[in-house]
Design an enzyme around this catalytic site. Structure first.
Site, PDB file in Angstrom:
ATOM      1  N   GLY A   1      -9.815   4.876   7.947  1.00 32.40           N
ATOM      2  CA  GLY A   1     -10.370   5.215   6.481  1.00 32.40           C
ATOM      3  C   GLY A   1      -9.579   3.867   5.496  1.00 32.40           C
TER       4      GLY A   1
ATOM      5  N   SER B   1       2.992  12.783  -7.606  1.00 35.95           N
ATOM      6  CA  SER B   1       2.938  11.066  -6.825  1.00 35.95           C
ATOM      7  C   SER B   1       4.209  10.213  -6.797  1.00 35.95           C
ATOM      8  CB  SER B   1       1.811  10.686  -8.352  1.00 35.95           C
ATOM      9  OG  SER B   1       2.112   9.275  -8.974  1.00 35.95           O
TER      10      SER B   1
ATOM     11  N   LYS C   1     -10.411   4.783  -3.674  1.00 39.02           N
ATOM     12  CA  LYS C   1     -10.114   3.726  -3.307  1.00 39.02           C
ATOM     13  C   LYS C   1     -11.672   2.661  -2.832  1.00 39.02           C
ATOM     14  CE  LYS C   1      -5.634   3.721  -1.881  1.00 39.02           C
ATOM     15  NZ  LYS C   1      -4.707   3.537  -0.598  1.00 39.02           N
TER      16      LYS C   1
END
Length: 246
Positions: free
Chosen positions: A129, A14, A64
Site C-alpha cells: 500500500g 484520528s 494519499k
C-alpha cells in the site's frame, strides 16, 4: 487564527486532531485543527472553497495517492514515493498554491536509523500500500535495499510463499506495513517463517495499537530487535508542523 486539518475517510479517532489541538493549547498557538471526513477525493474542492483561511492539511487513507492531481507541486520525496500526507498552502499569483510533501518518510527514517547496523543491508517490506512506498524510499536513502512482499503475485514483488530460508538469512530487516495485528484483531500477524528469525533480525511494525503486536512478539521470542510505529507517528507529525511553518 491559523487553521489546519485532516483529509480522509473514515476518520474516527484520528491521532492528528487530538495531537495538534493539544499542541496548540500547550504552546499557546492561536490555531485549530479540524477533521474533514470526505467520502470522495473530489470533495477536496468543497473543503478548500468553504475554508479559504486554511494554512495546511494532512492527508490519510485512502487519499494519499488520490490527492496528487489536485496539487500544484510536489516535493522530491513525495514525487518519488507517489504519495502525499502533508499539503502546504502558499500564496501564488492567482490565489493559493498547494504543495504536497511526505512526512511519513521523514518519521520512518528518523525512527529506524538508530536501530540499523552493518548487518542490515537488505529488507523485506510486508504489504504494497501507500505506506510501503514511503518505507521503500526511506530504506533506500539509508542504504538498505528492499523487496516488497505481496499476498498475490505482482510485478516487482515476491509473495509470502516465496520467502525461502536463504531470503530470511539475507534480509535481516522486516517492516510490516499491513494492518495485520492491529486492534481489535490482535491475534493476527503476517505469514512469514518466524522460526527462521535470529538475533540479527530487526522487525519494525508501522502499527502502534497494541504496543506490542503478535509480529513483534514472535520476533522478540527469537531474540530479534523489535519496534512499533508510535515514534514514527509522532516524528511525522513534528515534520508536518515544520513543513507548514518553514
Amino acid at each position: 487564527m491559523q487553521k489546519y486539518g485532516l483529509l480522509g475517510y473514515p476518520l474516527g479517532h484520528s491521532f492528528s486532531k487530538t495531537y495538534f489541538n493539544q499542541k496548540f493549547e500547550a504552546e499557546k498557538i492561536n490555531a485549530q485543527y479540524i477533521n474533514f471526513e470526505i467520502p470522495n477525493i473530489k470533495d477536496i474542492k468543497t473543503v478548500l472553497k468553504e475554508n479559504p483561511d486554511l494554512n495546511g492539511l494532512n492527508v490519510t487513507i485512502p487519499y494519499k495517492e488520490q490527492v496528487i492531481p489536485f496539487l500544484d507541486e510536489l516535493d522530491e520525496d513525495a514525487r518519488l514515493i507517489g504519495a502525499v500526507n502533508v499539503i502546504k498552502f502558499t500564496k501564488g499569483l492567482f490565489g493559493k498554491k498547494l504543495k504536497g510533501y511526505n512526512s511519513d518518510i521523514i518519521g520512518f527514517k528518523q525512527s529506524i536509523e538508530p536501530l540499523l547496523n552493518e548487518t542490515h543491508r537488505k529488507a523485506l517490506i510486508l504489504g504494497t500500500g501507500g505506506a510501503s512506498k514511503a518505507v521503500f524510499q526511506g530504506l533506500k536513502q539509508l542504504g538498505v535495499g528492499a523487496t516488497l512482499v505481496s499476498r498475490k503475485p505482482k510485478e516487482f514483488c515476491i509473495t509470502y510463499d516465496e520467502i525461502t530460508p536463504k531470503i530470511m538469512e539475507q534480509y535481516t530487516v522486516i517492516v510490516n506495513t499491513t494492518p495485520l495485528g492491529m486492534f481489535p484483531d490482535i491475534n493476527k500477524c503476517p505469514d512469514i517463517p518466524y522460526d527462521l528469525l535470529t538475533p540479527d533480525h530487526l522487525l519494525y511494525d508501522l502499527l502502534y495499537n497494541p504496543d506490542e503486536t503478535l509480529f513483534m512478539k514472535k520476533g522478540k521470542e527469537k531474540g530479534a530487535v523489535v519496534k512499533n510505529g508510535l515514534e514514527m507517528l509522532l516524528l511525522q507529525a513534528f515534520a508536518a508542523w515544520e513543513i507548514w511553518q518553514k
